[in-house]
Every structure is written in C-alpha cells, then in structure tokens.
Design a protein around this motif. Sequence first.
Motif, PDB file in Angstrom:
ATOM      1  N   ASP A  26      40.812  56.614 -55.540  1.00 58.71           N
ATOM      2  CA  ASP A  26      39.524  56.960 -55.845  1.00 58.71           C
ATOM      3  C   ASP A  26      39.360  57.410 -57.436  1.00 58.71           C
ATOM      4  O   ASP A  26      38.359  57.149 -57.917  1.00 58.71           O
ATOM      5  N   ILE A  53      29.538  58.965 -47.326  1.00 57.06           N
ATOM      6  CA  ILE A  53      30.123  60.248 -46.714  1.00 57.06           C
ATOM      7  C   ILE A  53      31.725  59.686 -46.686  1.00 57.06           C
ATOM      8  O   ILE A  53      31.847  58.440 -46.254  1.00 57.06           O
ATOM      9  N   GLY A  54      32.430  60.308 -46.791  1.00 62.41           N
ATOM     10  CA  GLY A  54      34.078  60.242 -46.886  1.00 62.41           C
ATOM     11  C   GLY A  54      34.627  60.712 -48.053  1.00 62.41           C
ATOM     12  O   GLY A  54      33.965  61.374 -48.963  1.00 62.41           O
ATOM     13  N   CYS A  55      35.903  60.520 -48.224  1.00 70.87           N
ATOM     14  CA  CYS A  55      36.554  60.857 -49.476  1.00 70.87           C
ATOM     15  C   CYS A  55      35.976  60.137 -50.793  1.00 70.87           C
ATOM     16  O   CYS A  55      35.593  60.792 -51.806  1.00 70.87           O
ATOM     17  N   HIS A  72      26.196  60.018 -43.780  1.00 70.75           N
ATOM     18  CA  HIS A  72      27.344  58.663 -43.506  1.00 70.75           C
ATOM     19  C   HIS A  72      26.662  57.400 -43.214  1.00 70.75           C
ATOM     20  O   HIS A  72      25.831  57.295 -42.364  1.00 70.75           O
ATOM     21  N   GLY A  96      32.792  54.523 -48.946  1.00 67.62           N
ATOM     22  CA  GLY A  96      33.996  53.716 -48.065  1.00 67.62           C
ATOM     23  C   GLY A  96      33.864  52.505 -47.389  1.00 67.62           C
ATOM     24  O   GLY A  96      32.708  52.374 -47.201  1.00 67.62           O
ATOM     25  N   ASP A  97      35.079  52.014 -47.175  1.00 67.27           N
ATOM     26  CA  ASP A  97      34.951  51.082 -45.892  1.00 67.27           C
ATOM     27  C   ASP A  97      34.509  51.370 -44.513  1.00 67.27           C
ATOM     28  O   ASP A  97      33.434  50.553 -43.961  1.00 67.27           O
ATOM     29  N   GLY A  98      34.568  52.674 -44.374  1.00 64.55           N
ATOM     30  CA  GLY A  98      33.837  53.012 -42.895  1.00 64.55           C
ATOM     31  C   GLY A  98      32.656  53.494 -43.191  1.00 64.55           C
ATOM     32  O   GLY A  98      31.713  52.798 -42.312  1.00 64.55           O
ATOM     33  N   ASP A  99      32.277  53.980 -44.224  1.00 61.89           N
ATOM     34  CA  ASP A  99      30.790  54.243 -44.497  1.00 61.89           C
ATOM     35  C   ASP A  99      29.985  52.923 -44.583  1.00 61.89           C
ATOM     36  O   ASP A  99      28.948  53.022 -44.247  1.00 61.89           O
ATOM     37  N   ASN A 125      40.085  51.450 -48.611  1.00 63.46           N
ATOM     38  CA  ASN A 125      41.211  51.911 -48.399  1.00 63.46           C
ATOM     39  C   ASN A 125      41.842  51.661 -47.087  1.00 63.46           C
ATOM     40  O   ASN A 125      43.083  52.086 -46.576  1.00 63.46           O
ATOM     41  N   GLY A 129      39.746  58.165 -44.353  1.00 63.52           N
ATOM     42  CA  GLY A 129      40.451  59.178 -45.157  1.00 63.52           C
ATOM     43  C   GLY A 129      40.172  60.686 -44.713  1.00 63.52           C
ATOM     44  O   GLY A 129      40.613  61.384 -44.252  1.00 63.52           O
ATOM     45  N   LEU A 130      38.744  60.831 -44.723  1.00 66.40           N
ATOM     46  CA  LEU A 130      38.108  62.272 -44.787  1.00 66.40           C
ATOM     47  C   LEU A 130      38.331  62.801 -43.461  1.00 66.40           C
ATOM     48  O   LEU A 130      38.650  64.004 -43.302  1.00 66.40           O
ATOM     49  N   THR A 131      38.261  62.114 -42.418  1.00 59.10           N
ATOM     50  CA  THR A 131      38.451  62.597 -41.002  1.00 59.10           C
ATOM     51  C   THR A 131      40.041  62.362 -40.508  1.00 59.10           C
ATOM     52  O   THR A 131      40.497  62.491 -39.669  1.00 59.10           O
TER      53      THR A 131
ATOM     54  N   GLU B 280      18.850  62.952 -38.379  1.00 60.71           N
ATOM     55  CA  GLU B 280      19.833  63.364 -39.209  1.00 60.71           C
ATOM     56  C   GLU B 280      19.337  63.352 -40.511  1.00 60.71           C
ATOM     57  O   GLU B 280      19.714  64.452 -41.399  1.00 60.71           O
TER      58      GLU B 280
HETATM   59  C1  LIG Z   1      26.956  60.641 -38.394  1.00 63.71           C
HETATM   60  C2  LIG Z   1      28.407  60.928 -38.751  1.00 63.71           C
HETATM   61  N1  LIG Z   1      29.431  60.421 -37.872  1.00 63.71           N
HETATM   62  C3  LIG Z   1      30.632  60.940 -38.345  1.00 63.71           C
HETATM   63  C4  LIG Z   1      30.887  61.608 -39.439  1.00 63.71           C
HETATM   64  C5  LIG Z   1      32.349  61.834 -39.878  1.00 63.71           C
HETATM   65  N2  LIG Z   1      32.836  61.092 -40.621  1.00 63.71           N
HETATM   66  C6  LIG Z   1      32.909  61.376 -42.096  1.00 63.71           C
HETATM   67  S1  LIG Z   1      33.563  60.445 -43.152  1.00 63.71           S
HETATM   68  C7  LIG Z   1      33.873  59.449 -41.965  1.00 63.71           C
HETATM   69  C8  LIG Z   1      34.732  58.142 -42.156  1.00 63.71           C
HETATM   70  C9  LIG Z   1      35.113  58.051 -43.591  1.00 63.71           C
HETATM   71  O1  LIG Z   1      35.641  56.532 -43.904  1.00 63.71           O
HETATM   72  P1  LIG Z   1      35.504  55.792 -44.940  1.00 63.71           P
HETATM   73  O2  LIG Z   1      34.031  55.542 -45.272  1.00 63.71           O
HETATM   74  O3  LIG Z   1      36.563  54.785 -45.065  1.00 63.71           O
HETATM   75  O4  LIG Z   1      35.824  56.819 -46.220  1.00 63.71           O
HETATM   76  P2  LIG Z   1      37.192  57.531 -46.633  1.00 63.71           P
HETATM   77  O5  LIG Z   1      37.203  58.715 -46.514  1.00 63.71           O
HETATM   78  O6  LIG Z   1      38.366  56.712 -46.464  1.00 63.71           O
HETATM   79  O7  LIG Z   1      36.903  57.307 -48.233  1.00 63.71           O
HETATM   80  C10 LIG Z   1      33.465  59.889 -41.027  1.00 63.71           C
HETATM   81  C11 LIG Z   1      33.550  59.196 -39.688  1.00 63.71           C
HETATM   82  C12 LIG Z   1      29.719  61.922 -40.270  1.00 63.71           C
HETATM   83  N3  LIG Z   1      29.843  62.610 -41.243  1.00 63.71           N
HETATM   84  N4  LIG Z   1      28.594  61.822 -39.762  1.00 63.71           N
END
Ligand SMILES: Cc1ncc(C[n+]2csc(CCOP(=O)(O)OP(=O)(O)O)c2C)c(N)n1
Lengths: 289, 584
Positions: A26, A53-55, A72, A96-99, A125, A129-131, B280
């Motif tokens: 990042d 939301i995430g790293c 998120h 992020g990819d999860g986000d 990635n 990461g963050l979780t 939220e």
């Molecule tokens: C509604 C909600 N669900 C779950 C979370 C917990 N959460 C925070 S970051 C994250 C995943 C992040 O993954 P990614 O987007 O790939 O980012 P990275 O940390 O890998 O950069 C989750 C599930 C949250 N903050 N809000």
Amino acid sequence: MSSQSDVRFTDFKSDKQPTWCPGCGDFGTMNGMMKALANTGNDPDNTFLVAGIGCSGKIGTYMHAYALHGVHGRALPVATGVKMARPDIEVMAAGGDGDGYSIGAGHFVHAVRRNVDMTYVVMDNRIYGLTKGQASPTSRSDFETSTTPEGPQQPPVNPLALALASGATFIAQSFASDALRHAEIIEEAIEHDGFGFVNVFSPCVTFNDVDTYDYFRDSLVDLKEDSHDRHDLEAAKDVILDSDKEYQGVMYQNENSVPYHEQHGVTENMAEIPDGAPENAMDLVREFY
Amino acid sequence: MTEDLNWAIGGEAGDGIDSTGKIFAQALSRAGRHVFTSKDFASRIRGGYTAYKIRTSTDRVQSVVDRLDILVALTQRTIDENLDELHEGSAVIYDGERSWEAEIPDEITAVDVPLKTLAEEAGGAIMLNVVALGAACELTGFDVEYLDESLEKRFGGKGSKIVENNREAARKGRDYVRENYDLELGYDLETTDNDYVLLNGDEAIGMGALAAGCRFYAGYPITPATNVMEYLTGRIEHYGGHVVQAEDELSAINMALGAARAGARSMTATSGPGIDLMAETFGLVATSETPLVIVDVMRSGPSTGMPTKQEQGDLNMTLYGGHGEIPRFVVAPTTIAECFWKTVEAFNYAEKYQTPVYVVADLALAVTEQTFAPETFDMDAVEVDRGKLLEDEDVETWLDEQGRFRAHAATDDGVSPRAIPGMTDGAHMSTGLEHDELGRRTEDTDVRVEQVDKRNRKVETARAEEDWDYREFGNENADNLVISWGSNEGALVEALEYLEDDGVDVRVVSVPYIFPRPDLTDDVTDAENVIVVECNATGQFADVIEHDTLTRVDRINKYTGVRFKADELADAIAAKISAEAPAQ
Ligand SMILES: Cc1ncc(C[n+]2csc(CCOP(=O)(O)OP(=O)(O)O)c2C)c(N)n1
Ligand code: SF4
C-alpha cells in the motif's frame, strides 16, 4: 488553486505516519497516487479522496486532501455523490479487494456502468489484511486461510472482467512496486473522462505468502502500447480473460466515453444556493392548482 | 342538504381508479371546495381492489369518515367493501350492461349508466370512468365544466382530440342521468371563488426540499416514499440539481452523504426496510458531522410488512437506530402542509448542527391529498440557514499551529466550522472512526470523551436555541389531555367536534418533534387523564412521554393498517375517559 508547476506530490502527504506493516504494497500504491495527482495538476484543496475500510482504506488518513473514510464497501457511492455535486472537483476512491469486490461488489458494477468521472484504485492483495488474513474474493481457490483451511474452493473474481462486463470505459492494472509504471497508469486513469478503474497488485507481506512481490515481479507481463491496442475491445477481452498470466497496463479505454454528469447535463457547483427559496418558487406551488 | 360530500370510485387495480379520482378531486379544488382524499390500495399493480375516496366540503376537511354518499362501482367488490359506509341517501353508479348483476341493497339508489357504451360513443371504451364522473356531477349538482381543466391537465399531453373526447364522455354521462333519472338525492355542491392547491405529503416533502435549496437526491424506489423521488425528478434539474436512482439504499444514503460533504444540500427518502439498510451509514453521517436529511415515510412493518398500509411503527428505529450512540434530530410532520415546512426546517437543522436529520412522515400523510390556500406554502417565508459553512477567507481562522484545518474543533456549542472542497487550506479528513479535531483516527481516552461530548453538545445547543413547539386544539383548560404525533392530528381535530357535542372536554396536543421534543411534563402532570394516540401496537410515543414525565399515560393504538377516522377516535377517547372516571 495552484497550477501544475508548484504542486509537489508531498503536498498530498498528511503528517500522520502510516501504520501499515513495513513492506506493505500500500505504500507504493499511495505514492503513485500522490505523484499522479500532482502530475495532473491537482492540489489537495480541489481533490476529494474517498476511502473504504481495510488496511487499504487507511490511505485516506495518510493522504492530505478533502477526504472521507467511510463504511466498509461504500466508497464508490460516496464518491459518486461528491462528483455529482461538484463536477469541478477531482474525485478519487480507494479500497481493497474485499472492500470493493465483496461487500461493495454491487456498487462497483453500478459505478462502472454509470461511468462516473472518478479514479478508482483497488489495492488488491488477494486477502483480508485488516481482519488478519481471511480469504478475499480474489484469493486463489486453494489459498489456505484462517476461515478457509482448505482454500475457498471457488474461483476468484476477475475484477477486470467484471468491469468489462459492466461496460467500463477504462480498465487498467498495475503493480505497486513498479513505481514509474504504476504512477503513469494512475495518471492516465485520472485523465480519462469517466470511470478510471485501476486494479493494483499491492502485496500483503504479513498474511499472503503466495501473491508476493517476487511472484508478481516474475510473472507480470507489461502491455506495451505497440503490442496492445487499448481501444480494441477484442484485444482487451483476450488479455482480461487470460487466466494464465498477470498483466500490467491499460487493457481497455473507450475513446467515446462521456462521463455520467455530462450525460445528465450536470455542470453546476451544487454547493451554491440562494439564501431563501429560489426565485419563482411559487410556481412550484401553482403547479398543484 | 349536506355540504359535506363523500365520493368514491373503486374497481380493480389497473382500472385507472387513481387518475379518475384525481381528476374529480382537482375539479372540486378548482371550484373552490376543500378536498381530502384517501386511497385504499393493495400491493399489486393489476388485480386487487383499489378505491380512491374524496371527502369535499366548503369548510376545511382533514380526515376520513365512515360515510359514502356517491360510489362509482366498477366491480361488485367495490360495493361489498363499502357496504357499511353506504346509507339511505347514497347512490351507486354502475354499468348494468357490463356483464355483471350489481347487488345493491334496496335502500340505496342504484344508478345504472351504460358507461362503456357511452364511452365508446364518445371515442373509446377506455373513457368509461370519465362517463361515470359526468354522471356523478349530475347527481351532486356539480357543473361538468369544472372537469374540463382537470381533463386538459391529465390528457393534454396526448393531444387535443383526446381531451375533447374525454370532455364529451363526461357530458354523455351527465346527460344520461339527466334524461333517465329524476332523483332527489339532495346534493347541490356549492362552489366558491377560492383557488386551492391539491397535493399529497410526498409532494409537499419534495417541494420543501426544492424550496430549501436541495440540489442532490439519491434514492431507491420503495412504497410509499417513491413519490418524493418522482416529484424531484424532472424538477430539481431546473435548479441545477440531480436525482440518482441508486442501486440500493446503502448506495443512496452514501451518495447523499458524498454530495453533502461536497457542500450540496442533499437528501434521501425511503421507508422502513430502507431505513434499516441505511443504519450503518447513519452513524457515519453523525460522526463525520455531515448535514444530511433522511426522510422515512413509514409503512406497516416489521420486515416487508404491509407495504401499502398505514403505521407509525418506526419511531424507535429513527430515535434509537444505529449502533453506538448517535446524536440526531427527528422531526415528524403532522399535516401535509407541515411535510413542506418541516422539510425546510430539516435542511436548516442539518446544516446548523451538522447532523443527520430524520423527517418521519407516515403513509397516511404521504398518499393523502388535501387542498390548501396557496399562501400556506409562502415561499417568501422560507429561510435558508447554512450554519457555520465558512467563507473562503475565514478558513484561516480555524487552522492549528501547523496550518491544519480543525474540521471537528470542539467548540462550546458543539458545532464546528465547515470547509468544503475547493476552499483553500480547508482540506481535511473525516471518518467514521473516532477522531481528533483534525479528523484523524484516535483511541486517546480524553479525545474520545471530548469528541463524544462535543457531538452531543449540539443537541443541548439546539434544545436551547430552537422552538421545539407543539400545536394545540380544543379546550386548553380541559382535564383530559390527548397527545398525538404524525398524521392523527386531522382526525383528532375533527373528533373534538364530536366530543364537544357529547359534552366531553378535551385538549389535544399534536407534537411534530420527536427529538429534540417539547417538554410535556407540566401538561401531563396537570391533566387528569392523559391519552396518547398513535398508529402502532406498542405505543412508542407513549413510552417516550412516560419516560420524560415519569407518569403513566393511557394509550389508543391502531395497527390494522388503516388510519384513524374522526368518529372512531371520538368514541375511543370518550370510552377511555369514562372508564377512567372515578366511581361515584
Ligand atoms: C460492515 C462491516 N463488516 C465487516 C467489517 C470488518 N472488516 C474490516 S476490513 C475488512 C476486510 C478488508 O479487506 P480488504 O478490502 O481486502 O482490505 P485489506 O485490509 O486487505 O487492505 C473487513 C471484513 C467492517 N468494518 N464492516
Ligand atoms: S496486514 Fe497486509 S495489507 Fe495490512 S498493512 Fe500489513 S501488509 Fe499491508
């Protein structure tokens, strides 16, 4: 507003020290974004950065601009609102990819098809990461994580293909540690009139020991302009759907892209309103005769 | 005979019931009569019983009653559904030629009109409803010419030929009744020179938003809030604004949030299920201190509940919804006119206090149309207060020693200066994470407490600075106090007349503010009987009143999905009061 010459990329840096793990992709992703913003003549006061939301989402804290670190998965709708209200502002969304491809997948499809004029940077990635290391939508099907000890056992999402299928007008991929190329690609996304989508390989050095710097360095194929025609949809499909290789470069750009606000004739700065009801507002009432 | 006329048209959904009713309502309004409409509709587009009811008088009308004078019945179901509202002086207009044998009780006047045939003669069977309107005009002594303008309004877009045919259809209906019936029903609708406007609550909310300078709206269609979006679409553009139909409510509220952070007055509207999805982001709006107006047009819940039915069940959700503790304002219009004014207020509160503001309306307000004098919506009286939105040159004052903008400065009144994109040196970060004055994440215990207190202080400031008023009806010295919120006000005000006739002395207090709200402690403790009237099963507002006043209150709750009627309310109140009366 400053002109191109006197903005330096460090102007986009906040004084908050990143808490990313040393070596996290990042850092490189962010540096490229700041350089690209400066190179395209923007400054912090005319730039709005929306982060997920995430790293990855923490980027909003480490960059200096008008910024919102949201909830998120919802960075794209926020960025859409900003752009519609303020066509005069440079809008960037990052996450992020999860986000972006899990909780926010629905919004991704729709922001793409609306063709909102913004740049969307996904720090891919291939892990959460963050979780602390769960499978993400881009994780390989046999990638073992705390919640998928045998691997997710389902094929990863192909974000580029998802974008293509949604009618994207600009699709690109870059690698965080290839600093020059990465910044150059983000710059092109910023300059694109419409939704500039860049999936960035941004390795997680803590939880992902498969999709590493070495892996990308070894496998990445750069799409050079002389060998790949970005305006050719068929050529774009070929590279985007090729699951055997990892590509870097601009896969596709639609030359006729018209951004959403222009399609809808939105030109005004919506922040400026009269200090009472608009002139002739009684006409609104008379409509109900 | 009577000045008050209750008219209805009913049939299958898809029969054009709504537009026919609207044409008649507009004509009555143009003729200077007051109109109050109500709709009975099922949650389906085709098939299913639908009715449009109009109550009209030369006096102001603001509720429905259990009485129908003229009924246009396109189906037997229409007659059956309304049987107990029909009385000896009622007439039912129907088409005996249309392969159904209408079963109508003997004491009710059956007016058989070949609606379809006459419509065909005028140019098309589709106009049979308009033929019925013409027939209704004749029965009520109302000049068909008043229909002409409404027909023009409704069909003008389809060409003058269509308008002409419809006018002809109305006259055919009138003439048929004139030539074939000699009835003494006793109705003779008086007209006046007043020109009223006729609109519903959703439209009033949309109009309020435009008046207040709303430029951005994002929403996802949901009954009964969709009309707000439909109203704004096509109008907001005239002011340089835009409506986005988002992919869902999560997106809608986030888009609205983005536009608001960019400096636009911004709004979203939805109903219960959508409010749940927005919860939220609601917290994010509050912690990032973004001015945002969120409209909740309540329908029956929980879950998908009864989408087309009335309820006031979301009070707790809007008052307490969201994780953590969230400062917010909740305003709840009590009339259609207030839907306009409270929306205007909501935008001012949102910007003055940089908070999310809920405008909570109920379905009965949203879909009901009512006549008003146009000056009710006096646009010159609309004020726009943008609060602490900075001028470019003032940004400097709010920078710290290092030149960073203090977007969340912990001021005495809890409200911080606001800089929007484009302002030099105003760039700052905002987040749903707990943050310091600069908007940067923190877990520092002192800063946490400082910021929580700062945000909550806005509510204290607003409590002191604004008028959290209520409206009052009836005898101000009465021992019996009835408290109401939302759309019940109209029915209550009319119920007062019935109660007065029965010698029951009542004071009605109608409260348009849920949070902050007026302090009713003295009112409640001074009264002998206190009854809280609301359309929900558990008495959510009653709970709030008990909490505030530390006094038990009585409750009248209706949760059938149908709004209160004036006569029904009068009976319920009288019954409560006599039950309360101490044994002699
Ligand atoms: C509604 C909600 N669900 C779950 C979370 C917990 N959460 C925070 S970051 C994250 C995943 C992040 O993954 P990614 O987007 O790939 O980012 P990275 O940390 O890998 O950069 C989750 C599930 C949250 N903050 N809000
Ligand atoms: S956990 Fe992974 S993604 Fe997060 S900061 Fe560390 S290296 Fe980067």
